[in-house]
Design a protein around this motif. Structure first.
Motif, PDB file in Angstrom:
ATOM      1  N   GLY A  19       0.987  -1.111   0.055  1.00  0.00           N
ATOM      2  CA  GLY A  19       0.016   0.096  -0.228  1.00  0.00           C
ATOM      3  C   GLY A  19       0.970   1.436   0.011  1.00  0.00           C
ATOM      4  O   GLY A  19       0.549   2.151  -0.620  1.00  0.00           O
ATOM      5  N   ALA A  20       1.916   1.345   0.826  1.00  0.00           N
ATOM      6  CA  ALA A  20       2.701   2.381   0.715  1.00  0.00           C
ATOM      7  C   ALA A  20       3.527   2.596  -0.622  1.00  0.00           C
ATOM      8  O   ALA A  20       3.714   3.948  -0.893  1.00  0.00           O
ATOM      9  N   VAL A  21       3.752   1.373  -1.062  1.00  0.00           N
ATOM     10  CA  VAL A  21       4.368   1.604  -2.440  1.00  0.00           C
ATOM     11  C   VAL A  21       3.304   2.043  -3.707  1.00  0.00           C
ATOM     12  O   VAL A  21       3.818   3.051  -4.134  1.00  0.00           O
ATOM     13  N   ALA A  22       2.293   1.651  -3.572  1.00  0.00           N
ATOM     14  CA  ALA A  22       1.482   2.034  -4.579  1.00  0.00           C
ATOM     15  C   ALA A  22       0.959   3.805  -4.199  1.00  0.00           C
ATOM     16  O   ALA A  22       0.993   4.390  -5.086  1.00  0.00           O
ATOM     17  N   THR A  23       1.124   3.904  -2.957  1.00  0.00           N
ATOM     18  CA  THR A  23       0.708   5.580  -2.670  1.00  0.00           C
ATOM     19  C   THR A  23       1.932   6.365  -3.203  1.00  0.00           C
ATOM     20  O   THR A  23       1.797   7.385  -3.903  1.00  0.00           O
ATOM     21  N   ARG A  24       3.133   5.702  -2.971  1.00  0.00           N
ATOM     22  CA  ARG A  24       4.095   6.601  -3.574  1.00  0.00           C
ATOM     23  C   ARG A  24       4.578   6.715  -5.146  1.00  0.00           C
ATOM     24  O   ARG A  24       4.521   7.631  -5.627  1.00  0.00           O
ATOM     25  N   ILE A  25       4.064   5.555  -5.777  1.00  0.00           N
ATOM     26  CA  ILE A  25       3.931   5.589  -7.252  1.00  0.00           C
ATOM     27  C   ILE A  25       2.916   6.440  -7.371  1.00  0.00           C
ATOM     28  O   ILE A  25       3.069   7.200  -8.532  1.00  0.00           O
ATOM     29  N   SER A  26       1.823   6.319  -6.971  1.00  0.00           N
ATOM     30  CA  SER A  26       0.680   7.380  -7.373  1.00  0.00           C
ATOM     31  C   SER A  26       0.946   8.678  -7.406  1.00  0.00           C
ATOM     32  O   SER A  26       0.766   9.618  -8.306  1.00  0.00           O
ATOM     33  N   ARG A  27       1.598   9.120  -6.243  1.00  0.00           N
ATOM     34  CA  ARG A  27       2.135  10.537  -6.172  1.00  0.00           C
ATOM     35  C   ARG A  27       3.171  10.960  -7.176  1.00  0.00           C
ATOM     36  O   ARG A  27       2.959  11.882  -7.708  1.00  0.00           O
ATOM     37  N   VAL A  28       4.008  10.096  -7.416  1.00  0.00           N
ATOM     38  CA  VAL A  28       5.217  10.456  -8.452  1.00  0.00           C
ATOM     39  C   VAL A  28       4.513  10.484  -9.776  1.00  0.00           C
ATOM     40  O   VAL A  28       4.837  11.300 -10.549  1.00  0.00           O
TER      41      VAL A  28
END
Length: 183
Positions: A159-168
């Motif tokens: 989930g944290a990975v997906a959030t970072r990817i989405s933000r970038v």
């Protein structure tokens, strides 16, 4: 039997064999990863050598608790992050948190044809400005790893990975919009 696969009854490959197979399979990804972490071509080549040396050493204690792919990326990214941190100790400043990036680096030649090579350079310029943890996530994402696989490498939750990817991705979408679409 396919190369790199062992049966239940066969012994695991030796350290040298395991390294050789991993280097052959993931060598291109290691080079791309090094270029993603290091903008200077000579230092990137040095980083590739450092990654290969660490990867070879790591197969002496690899217990196959994760895939070889995850292991290679974990080792490569750990070496690359250490490389960046050592460079930062030598010269201070420049890296920012994901929230702090307000604009992408300007293209080297705004008069040149805006093509795929220039967009890739802009993307790498932006990635170079990220702190190592965010840079690591994005480079793994660009290598087509899933959020779960990136989590295995980085220790972050999917989930944290997906959030970072989405933000970038949102940042990049805004930054890469052409002037005609902003009217």
């Amino acid at each position: 039997m396919a190369r790199g696969h062992t049966t239940l009854n066969s012994p695991p490959p030796s350290q040298d064999e395991a390294y050789r197979e991993a280097a052959e399979t993931y060598g291109g990804a290691i080079v791309r990863l090094a270029r993603g972490y290091e903008r200077d071509a000579d230092l990137a080549r040095d980083l590739v050598q450092d990654i290969h040396a660490a990867l070879w050493r790591s197969f002496a204690y690899f217990e196959r608790q994760c895939s070889v792919r995850s292991w290679v990326y974990r080792i490569a990214h750990n070496v690359a992050v250490s490389h960046v941190q050592a460079a930062l100790r030598r010269k201070s400043g420049g890296l920012v948190e994901l929230d702090e990036i307000d604009t992408l680096a300007a293209p080297d030649n705004p008069e040149a044809d805006v093509g795929e090579a220039q967009a890739s350079q802009r993307l790498l310029s932006t990635i170079h400005r990220l702190k190592p943890a965010d840079r690591q996530v994005m480079l793994l994402y660009l290598e087509d790893l899933t959020a779960a696989e990136i989590g295995e490498v980085t220790g972050l939750s999917p989930g944290a990975v997906a959030t970072r990817i989405s933000r970038v991705k949102s940042l990049l979408a805004e930054s890469f919009q052409s002037p005609e679409t902003e009217r």
